[in-house]
Design a protein around this motif. Structure first.
Motif, PDB file in Angstrom:
ATOM      1  N   TRP A  19     -77.083  32.063  10.627  1.00  0.00           N
ATOM      2  CA  TRP A  19     -78.164  31.628  11.502  1.00  0.00           C
ATOM      3  C   TRP A  19     -79.113  30.652  10.824  1.00  0.00           C
ATOM      4  CZ3 TRP A  19     -79.957  36.499  14.704  1.00  0.00           C
ATOM      5  CH2 TRP A  19     -78.903  36.901  15.537  1.00  0.00           C
ATOM      6  N   ASP A  20     -79.279  30.756   9.523  1.00  0.00           N
ATOM      7  CA  ASP A  20     -80.156  29.823   8.806  1.00  0.00           C
ATOM      8  C   ASP A  20     -79.614  28.394   8.792  1.00  0.00           C
ATOM      9  OD1 ASP A  20     -82.171  31.625   8.254  1.00  0.00           O
ATOM     10  OD2 ASP A  20     -81.565  31.985   6.178  1.00  0.00           O
ATOM     11  N   LYS A  21     -78.375  28.215   9.191  1.00  0.00           N
ATOM     12  CA  LYS A  21     -77.767  26.877   9.191  1.00  0.00           C
ATOM     13  C   LYS A  21     -78.156  26.042  10.406  1.00  0.00           C
ATOM     14  CE  LYS A  21     -73.787  28.095   6.378  1.00  0.00           C
ATOM     15  NZ  LYS A  21     -72.319  28.040   6.264  1.00  0.00           N
ATOM     16  N   VAL A  22     -78.751  26.669  11.415  1.00  0.00           N
ATOM     17  CA  VAL A  22     -79.161  25.922  12.604  1.00  0.00           C
ATOM     18  C   VAL A  22     -80.671  26.050  12.789  1.00  0.00           C
ATOM     19  CG1 VAL A  22     -76.910  26.083  13.738  1.00  0.00           C
ATOM     20  CG2 VAL A  22     -78.634  27.816  14.183  1.00  0.00           C
ATOM     21  N   ALA A  23     -81.290  24.987  13.247  1.00  0.00           N
ATOM     22  CA  ALA A  23     -82.749  24.901  13.274  1.00  0.00           C
ATOM     23  C   ALA A  23     -83.417  25.998  14.091  1.00  0.00           C
ATOM     24  CB  ALA A  23     -83.169  23.527  13.791  1.00  0.00           C
ATOM     25  N   PHE A  24     -82.929  26.298  15.295  1.00  0.00           N
ATOM     26  CA  PHE A  24     -83.658  27.212  16.158  1.00  0.00           C
ATOM     27  C   PHE A  24     -83.644  28.655  15.683  1.00  0.00           C
ATOM     28  CE2 PHE A  24     -79.555  27.754  18.296  1.00  0.00           C
ATOM     29  CZ  PHE A  24     -79.554  29.102  18.605  1.00  0.00           C
ATOM     30  N   SER A  25     -82.782  29.007  14.750  1.00  0.00           N
ATOM     31  CA  SER A  25     -82.746  30.398  14.298  1.00  0.00           C
ATOM     32  C   SER A  25     -83.070  30.554  12.817  1.00  0.00           C
ATOM     33  CB  SER A  25     -81.368  31.007  14.597  1.00  0.00           C
ATOM     34  OG  SER A  25     -80.364  30.325  13.884  1.00  0.00           O
TER      35      SER A  25
END
Length: 140
Positions: A19-25
């Motif tokens: 999840w840390d790889k995508v901005a919204f999460s």
């Protein structure tokens, strides 16, 4: 080979790493992720061997509504059909159950992906900005 699984027995740290790889999460805490998964009706995850590469969560009342959250595919694995596999596993159990609707919020630029799967825009959708909540309501 990509495998799709369901179930809540998964390390919160493993989920956070994806999840840390995508901005919204980004920047979600391990405690919050653990709680979110625990309160999810259906948790779908895709693996490339031992590596978590995608997730989706479904929350439902089982009667009227189901909402899909956290459809996240590792950026290195996007455009390979994994999102479609995750969505198929997330939606299929709820088809034909008489729900009023199955909903989701799409990240910017991802609307076309969901449209191809049969999702349509809803003009009436809204979210609450808590800073705008009238303080006069809090005392009643």
């Amino acid at each position: 080979m990509i495998t799709v699984q369901t179930g809540k027995v998964i390390s919160a740290q493993t989920v956070k790493s994806l999840w840390d790889k995508v901005a919204f999460s980004q920047n979600r805490t391990l405690a919050a992720i653990t709680q979110a998964i625990a309160q999810t009706h259906l948790f779908v995850h895709a693996w490339d061997g031992e590596k978590l590469v995608a997730t989706a969560r479904v929350i439902t009342d089982g009667v009227y509504y189901a909402t899909i959250w956290d459809v996240i595919v590792d950026p290195d694995y996007q455009r390979q059909g994994i999102g479609r596999l995750i969505m198929q596993a997330a939606v299929t159990p709820f088809l034909g159950q008489g729900l009023a609707f199955i909903a989701l919020f799409a990240a910017d630029g991802k609307e076309e992906f969901y449209t191809k799967l049969g999702f349509v825009r809803h003009a009436r959708g809204m979210t609450l900005d808590e800073t705008l909540w009238p303080s006069t309501l809090e005392s009643t």
